[in-house]
Design a protein around this motif. Structure first.
Motif, PDB file in Angstrom:
ATOM      1  N   ALA A   1      78.540  22.442  44.506  1.00  0.00           N
ATOM      2  CA  ALA A   1      79.583  21.671  43.966  1.00  0.00           C
ATOM      3  C   ALA A   1      80.573  20.976  45.129  1.00  0.00           C
ATOM      4  CB  ALA A   1      80.758  22.571  43.076  1.00  0.00           C
ATOM      5  N   PHE A   2      80.390  21.226  46.367  1.00  0.00           N
ATOM      6  CA  PHE A   2      81.138  20.846  47.405  1.00  0.00           C
ATOM      7  C   PHE A   2      80.575  19.648  47.817  1.00  0.00           C
ATOM      8  CE2 PHE A   2      78.102  24.016  49.117  1.00  0.00           C
ATOM      9  CZ  PHE A   2      77.587  23.075  49.943  1.00  0.00           C
ATOM     10  N   LYS A   3      81.647  18.731  48.643  1.00  0.00           N
ATOM     11  CA  LYS A   3      80.766  17.407  48.873  1.00  0.00           C
ATOM     12  C   LYS A   3      80.501  17.620  50.458  1.00  0.00           C
ATOM     13  CE  LYS A   3      83.500  14.837  45.699  1.00  0.00           C
ATOM     14  NZ  LYS A   3      84.493  13.728  45.201  1.00  0.00           N
ATOM     15  N   VAL A   4      79.493  16.848  50.832  1.00  0.00           N
ATOM     16  CA  VAL A   4      79.251  16.440  52.239  1.00  0.00           C
ATOM     17  C   VAL A   4      79.399  15.126  52.572  1.00  0.00           C
ATOM     18  CG1 VAL A   4      77.252  16.735  54.012  1.00  0.00           C
ATOM     19  CG2 VAL A   4      77.427  18.245  51.869  1.00  0.00           C
ATOM     20  N   THR A   5      80.380  14.986  53.257  1.00  0.00           N
ATOM     21  CA  THR A   5      80.852  13.533  53.612  1.00  0.00           C
ATOM     22  C   THR A   5      80.371  12.949  55.054  1.00  0.00           C
ATOM     23  OG1 THR A   5      83.086  14.351  54.530  1.00  0.00           O
ATOM     24  CG2 THR A   5      82.855  13.643  52.062  1.00  0.00           C
ATOM     25  N   GLU A   6      80.389  13.905  55.972  1.00  0.00           N
ATOM     26  CA  GLU A   6      80.124  13.336  57.321  1.00  0.00           C
ATOM     27  C   GLU A   6      78.576  13.490  57.885  1.00  0.00           C
ATOM     28  OE1 GLU A   6      82.539  15.538  59.996  1.00  0.00           O
ATOM     29  OE2 GLU A   6      84.454  15.228  58.860  1.00  0.00           O
ATOM     30  N   ASP A   7      78.099  14.533  58.181  1.00  0.00           N
ATOM     31  CA  ASP A   7      76.878  14.910  58.694  1.00  0.00           C
ATOM     32  C   ASP A   7      75.825  15.562  57.661  1.00  0.00           C
ATOM     33  OD1 ASP A   7      77.245  13.151  61.135  1.00  0.00           O
ATOM     34  OD2 ASP A   7      78.097  15.171  62.097  1.00  0.00           O
ATOM     35  N   ASP A   8      74.724  15.547  57.719  1.00  0.00           N
ATOM     36  CA  ASP A   8      73.843  16.229  57.071  1.00  0.00           C
ATOM     37  C   ASP A   8      74.037  17.727  57.342  1.00  0.00           C
ATOM     38  OD1 ASP A   8      72.813  13.993  56.212  1.00  0.00           O
ATOM     39  OD2 ASP A   8      70.787  14.241  57.091  1.00  0.00           O
ATOM     40  N   ILE A   9      73.944  18.805  56.635  1.00  0.00           N
ATOM     41  CA  ILE A   9      74.129  20.112  56.858  1.00  0.00           C
ATOM     42  C   ILE A   9      72.900  20.759  56.661  1.00  0.00           C
ATOM     43  CG2 ILE A   9      75.084  22.222  56.190  1.00  0.00           C
ATOM     44  CD1 ILE A   9      77.322  20.576  54.750  1.00  0.00           C
ATOM     45  N   LEU A  10      72.384  21.391  57.757  1.00  0.00           N
ATOM     46  CA  LEU A  10      71.310  22.256  57.823  1.00  0.00           C
ATOM     47  C   LEU A  10      71.438  23.849  57.812  1.00  0.00           C
ATOM     48  CD1 LEU A  10      69.488  20.369  60.872  1.00  0.00           C
ATOM     49  CD2 LEU A  10      68.756  20.173  58.362  1.00  0.00           C
ATOM     50  N   ALA A  11      70.843  24.331  57.290  1.00  0.00           N
ATOM     51  CA  ALA A  11      70.745  25.935  57.106  1.00  0.00           C
ATOM     52  C   ALA A  11      69.520  26.685  57.137  1.00  0.00           C
ATOM     53  CB  ALA A  11      71.249  26.287  55.691  1.00  0.00           C
ATOM     54  N   ASN A  12      69.397  27.570  57.971  1.00  0.00           N
ATOM     55  CA  ASN A  12      68.096  28.382  58.016  1.00  0.00           C
ATOM     56  C   ASN A  12      68.262  29.554  57.240  1.00  0.00           C
ATOM     57  OD1 ASN A  12      66.292  30.464  59.741  1.00  0.00           O
ATOM     58  ND2 ASN A  12      65.487  28.527  60.098  1.00  0.00           N
ATOM     59  N   VAL A  13      67.434  29.947  56.164  1.00  0.00           N
ATOM     60  CA  VAL A  13      67.405  31.047  55.447  1.00  0.00           C
ATOM     61  C   VAL A  13      66.302  31.921  55.617  1.00  0.00           C
ATOM     62  CG1 VAL A  13      67.617  31.944  53.077  1.00  0.00           C
ATOM     63  CG2 VAL A  13      68.850  29.671  53.717  1.00  0.00           C
ATOM     64  N   ARG A  14      66.480  33.074  55.964  1.00  0.00           N
ATOM     65  CA  ARG A  14      65.566  34.161  56.078  1.00  0.00           C
ATOM     66  C   ARG A  14      65.531  35.189  54.778  1.00  0.00           C
ATOM     67  NH1 ARG A  14      64.344  38.991  59.297  1.00  0.00           N
ATOM     68  NH2 ARG A  14      66.729  38.909  59.648  1.00  0.00           N
ATOM     69  N   PHE A  15      64.600  35.283  54.119  1.00  0.00           N
ATOM     70  CA  PHE A  15      64.641  36.111  52.880  1.00  0.00           C
ATOM     71  C   PHE A  15      63.512  36.936  52.870  1.00  0.00           C
ATOM     72  CE2 PHE A  15      63.012  32.316  51.247  1.00  0.00           C
ATOM     73  CZ  PHE A  15      61.862  32.782  50.468  1.00  0.00           C
ATOM     74  N   MET A  16      63.365  37.993  51.970  1.00  0.00           N
ATOM     75  CA  MET A  16      62.013  38.613  51.542  1.00  0.00           C
ATOM     76  C   MET A  16      62.281  38.816  49.978  1.00  0.00           C
ATOM     77  SD  MET A  16      62.800  42.500  53.038  1.00  0.00           S
ATOM     78  CE  MET A  16      61.150  43.083  52.474  1.00  0.00           C
ATOM     79  N   VAL A  17      61.210  39.364  49.535  1.00  0.00           N
ATOM     80  CA  VAL A  17      60.908  39.608  47.975  1.00  0.00           C
ATOM     81  C   VAL A  17      60.864  41.156  48.027  1.00  0.00           C
ATOM     82  CG1 VAL A  17      59.781  39.055  45.748  1.00  0.00           C
ATOM     83  CG2 VAL A  17      59.881  37.242  47.600  1.00  0.00           C
TER      84      VAL A  17
END
Length: 111
Positions: free
Chosen positions: A44-60
């Motif tokens: 729902a939030f806007k990204v107006t400047e640079d691309d946003i990178l996220a690294n997600v570590r998860f397990m099942v």
């Protein structure tokens, strides 16, 4: 239109960046990619400047739920968004092995 492009970019990134934590790439089926992109949805939030990178570590876990271990991003809002959307959501099928850790890189593109 921007939301559709953002959603498409997220799907492509998830499809190409799901790796096991031990750096041994595992094949990921289209059903898992589709599930993860559906779980993340469109922010729902806007990204107006640079691309946003996220690294997600998860397990099942044994119940087939995603357990988010860590989220690394420059923006706290993105970290909270990913945690709230992914944590303890069910993953159908047996493509992702229970008890194994996976890493996903998510890019939210500024438009």
């Amino acid at each position: 239109m921007k939301n559709v492009k953002l959603f498409a970019v997220m799907v492509m990134l998830i499809a190409t960046n799901v790796l096991a934590a031990n750096n041994d790439p595992k094949p990921v089926g289209k059903t898992v990619v589709k599930q993860l992109s559906t779980i993340l949805g469109t922010p729902a939030f806007k990204v107006t400047e640079d691309d946003i990178l996220a690294n997600v570590r998860f397990m099942v876990n044994l119940e087939g739920e995603i357990v988010v271990l860590t989220v690394k991003a420059e923006n706290d809002i993105v970290e909270e968004y990913i945690k709230s959307r992914m944590n303890y959501k069910k993953v159908e099928g047996d493509t992702l092995k229970k008890g194994e850790e996976y890493v996903v890189d998510v890019r939210i593109v500024a438009k």
